[in-house]
Scaffold this motif. Sequence first.
Motif: not given
Lengths: 184, 160
Positions: B63-64, B67-68
């Motif tokens: 993820c970041k 978002l994943c």
Amino acid sequence: MKKAKISFLILFVFLISVFSGCFESSQKDVGNNEDVGDNFTFTALDGSVKNLKDYRGKVVILDMWATWCGPCRIMLKQLKMIYENYSRDDLEIISVDIDPRETVQKIQEFLENTSANEDWIFGMDNGSISEKYMNEGAIPTIAIFDQKGRLHFREAGVCGFVEIPPGLPNDTTLLAPILNGLIG
Amino acid sequence: MKKILIAIIVILSFFASSLVVSAAPTYNITLDPSNPAPKSTITFTATVSGGTISKVYLVIKECKDNLCHIEGFNESMDKTPSGQYEKEITLNYSDTNNIEYYLVIKSDGIWYDFQDSKIQKDLNTASGNSNSNKTPGFELIVFVISIAILLFITRQKRVK
């Protein structure tokens, strides 16, 4: 005799042009009534199969998510604000779980455990939605369809409503201008 | 009387043994390196206890902040001679800054999914120049060359 022939020809050309005009206009009418919008199906939490077509006449936000996805929870909070800000005559939100390993029970447990009380439409993807609208293979992905069901906006990652949620980049998309532009 | 007591104890112990419920397994995972970077190779080592463990799966999502990636890992872990479970994973994405991982364990024939107690680990995004388009040291080269040219010109003037 010659005059009769000429008048017959003029009449013939006139009739053809009139009928072809009618034919064309009738074709145009069919075109105007044609549904040019997108469609997808999903299974709602009650087990019923629903279509995007069921919501023609409203702006529809399609939220692709999964219970394990942290950023999706931030997106749910933004969607709640959107849901409360617009009439049900104008806008619907469909949150579709795109992880095939997850179950209706898992989603219901998730919704019961979150205090946000999301009460819009939740469902499961049958495989077609993620394939069609999740180009980046990342969640959350948001797609917005106009009143005719045409895809108007699509983006992977959290979007804000009127303000960028804390901790997210400055270039985070805000949905309010897009929705206001569609709903008016 | 004694026989009755013994019989009662035997019956009670029989029931007590049947009442033993298999407890959910517990686990502990270590990562090597402990501070991994995006796209790096990580060795996950799990110590699992509780019941008879027959299968251990490692689930990882990259993820970041916002978002994943849906495409993650769901890998069967290999049992080592020391009784631990191990798996080497190379992360897929360069744009992530954290991973989420948990185990799915089959113990005494029952599957236990630990998704609700998943572990989040921040990735080391500072290492290397992967996120930088700058060229460290380039300014120094320009500076040295300009000094050399300056020295050359001043020397030429002195000679004249």
